[in-house]
Motif scaffolding. Structure first.
Motif, PDB file in Angstrom:
ATOM      1  N   SER A  70      53.724  45.485  42.349  1.00  0.00           N
ATOM      2  CA  SER A  70      53.834  44.821  43.220  1.00  0.00           C
ATOM      3  C   SER A  70      54.134  45.494  44.603  1.00  0.00           C
ATOM      4  CB  SER A  70      54.922  43.705  43.065  1.00  0.00           C
ATOM      5  OG  SER A  70      55.029  42.992  44.210  1.00  0.00           O
ATOM      6  N   SER A  74      51.591  45.699  47.945  1.00  0.00           N
ATOM      7  CA  SER A  74      51.903  45.567  49.212  1.00  0.00           C
ATOM      8  C   SER A  74      51.350  46.723  50.106  1.00  0.00           C
ATOM      9  CB  SER A  74      53.227  45.424  49.374  1.00  0.00           C
ATOM     10  OG  SER A  74      53.842  44.241  48.611  1.00  0.00           O
ATOM     11  N   TYR A  77      47.837  46.543  50.400  1.00  0.00           N
ATOM     12  CA  TYR A  77      47.364  45.146  51.462  1.00  0.00           C
ATOM     13  C   TYR A  77      47.912  45.348  52.957  1.00  0.00           C
ATOM     14  CZ  TYR A  77      46.881  40.368  51.456  1.00  0.00           C
ATOM     15  OH  TYR A  77      46.137  38.970  51.834  1.00  0.00           O
ATOM     16  N   ARG A  86      44.940  42.889  47.195  1.00  0.00           N
ATOM     17  CA  ARG A  86      44.922  41.450  46.540  1.00  0.00           C
ATOM     18  C   ARG A  86      44.472  41.142  45.339  1.00  0.00           C
ATOM     19  NH1 ARG A  86      40.862  39.153  50.002  1.00  0.00           N
ATOM     20  NH2 ARG A  86      42.179  39.576  51.416  1.00  0.00           N
ATOM     21  N   PHE A  89      47.604  42.101  43.329  1.00  0.00           N
ATOM     22  CA  PHE A  89      48.333  40.896  43.144  1.00  0.00           C
ATOM     23  C   PHE A  89      47.940  40.029  41.904  1.00  0.00           C
ATOM     24  CE2 PHE A  89      50.570  41.952  47.335  1.00  0.00           C
ATOM     25  CZ  PHE A  89      51.706  41.984  46.950  1.00  0.00           C
ATOM     26  N   GLU A  90      46.614  39.769  42.198  1.00  0.00           N
ATOM     27  CA  GLU A  90      45.948  38.645  41.460  1.00  0.00           C
ATOM     28  C   GLU A  90      46.084  39.160  39.831  1.00  0.00           C
ATOM     29  OE1 GLU A  90      44.926  35.788  41.883  1.00  0.00           O
ATOM     30  OE2 GLU A  90      44.904  35.784  43.961  1.00  0.00           O
ATOM     31  N   TRP A 103      54.813  36.202  43.602  1.00  0.00           N
ATOM     32  CA  TRP A 103      54.194  35.228  44.500  1.00  0.00           C
ATOM     33  C   TRP A 103      54.898  35.205  45.907  1.00  0.00           C
ATOM     34  CZ3 TRP A 103      49.812  32.721  43.281  1.00  0.00           C
ATOM     35  CH2 TRP A 103      49.307  32.570  42.028  1.00  0.00           C
ATOM     36  N   THR A 105      56.057  37.661  47.624  1.00  0.00           N
ATOM     37  CA  THR A 105      55.457  38.639  48.311  1.00  0.00           C
ATOM     38  C   THR A 105      53.961  38.523  48.604  1.00  0.00           C
ATOM     39  OG1 THR A 105      56.898  40.316  47.078  1.00  0.00           O
ATOM     40  CG2 THR A 105      55.130  41.279  48.201  1.00  0.00           C
ATOM     41  N   TYR A 106      53.247  38.196  47.795  1.00  0.00           N
ATOM     42  CA  TYR A 106      51.918  37.950  47.901  1.00  0.00           C
ATOM     43  C   TYR A 106      51.723  36.776  49.003  1.00  0.00           C
ATOM     44  CZ  TYR A 106      47.001  36.932  46.383  1.00  0.00           C
ATOM     45  OH  TYR A 106      45.568  36.805  46.452  1.00  0.00           O
ATOM     46  N   SER A 110      50.037  37.436  52.508  1.00  0.00           N
ATOM     47  CA  SER A 110      48.773  36.642  52.938  1.00  0.00           C
ATOM     48  C   SER A 110      48.969  35.986  54.158  1.00  0.00           C
ATOM     49  CB  SER A 110      48.434  35.886  51.806  1.00  0.00           C
ATOM     50  OG  SER A 110      47.370  34.940  52.077  1.00  0.00           O
ATOM     51  N   VAL A 122      46.547  30.482  48.123  1.00  0.00           N
ATOM     52  CA  VAL A 122      47.187  30.940  47.124  1.00  0.00           C
ATOM     53  C   VAL A 122      48.443  30.074  46.994  1.00  0.00           C
ATOM     54  CG1 VAL A 122      49.080  32.960  47.014  1.00  0.00           C
ATOM     55  CG2 VAL A 122      46.634  33.355  48.085  1.00  0.00           C
TER      56      VAL A 122
END
Length: 176
Positions: A70, A74, A77, A86, A89-90, A103, A105-106, A110, A122
């Motif tokens: 994660s 980041s 990203y 991305r 994360f996915e 989630w 953080t994502y 985003s 998302v």
């Protein structure tokens, strides 16, 4: 010390210190790996940072893998290739869909760096998960904030309607 050397354009010395640190603490500290990765990404050496993630995953215990991936996602990203971040994360969320910290953080990244439609997608995915109200509440709040800033009255009303539907479905379950 390594960060100070890097700030003073002494990259060879900083590289040597980061390598020694990751070698010495490779199995204990994920923070050392992340500091090294931040240095590599900030100096424009993303490929080396990606290779470092692979090395870190081989050395660290599995319990630290999700948090480590994660954090690397980041970095990717924000400072590397957004699409690769991305994808990281996915991949994590495909395996661990109920990890709300990932989630969160994502979603935050985003909201800050991606297009509004992508962020809506998302948020829609995370709010459709079978999670408790305490875990979903922050995501609905973020979604309402997003629609307040970037949406219109119709999109804001739709989000509020979805949140209300979720609450009524919970009430129905509790009444049974």
């Amino acid at each position: 010390m390594a960060a100070t050397l890097a700030e003073n354009d002494k990259f060879a010395e900083a590289d040597a210190i980061y390598e020694k640190l990751t070698k010495k603490f490779r199995a204990q500290s994920d923070e050392v790996w992340l500091l090294h990765a931040e240095y590599l990404y900030s100096s424009g050496r993303e490929e080396e940072g990606r290779a470092l993630m692979t090395r870190a995953l081989e050395c660290l215990p599995k319990a630290k893998h999700v948090a480590l991936i994660s954090r690397f996602a980041s970095l990717e990203y924000t400072q590397g290739d957004q699409e690769k971040g991305r994808n990281l994360f996915e991949n994590v969320l495909a395996t661990y869909p109920k990890r709300t910290e990932v989630w969160s953080t994502y979603v935050d990244l985003s909201m800050k760096h991606a297009e509004v439609e992508q962020t809506r997608h998302v948020l829609e995915r995370v709010t459709s998960l079978p999670l408790s109200i305490f875990k979903l509440r922050p995501f609905y709040k973020k979604w309402i904030d997003l629609e307040t800033k970037h949406g219109d009255e119709k999109s804001l009303a739709e989000v509020k309607k979805k949140a209300l539907e979720y609450l009524t479905s919970l009430k129905d379950i509790l009444d049974e």
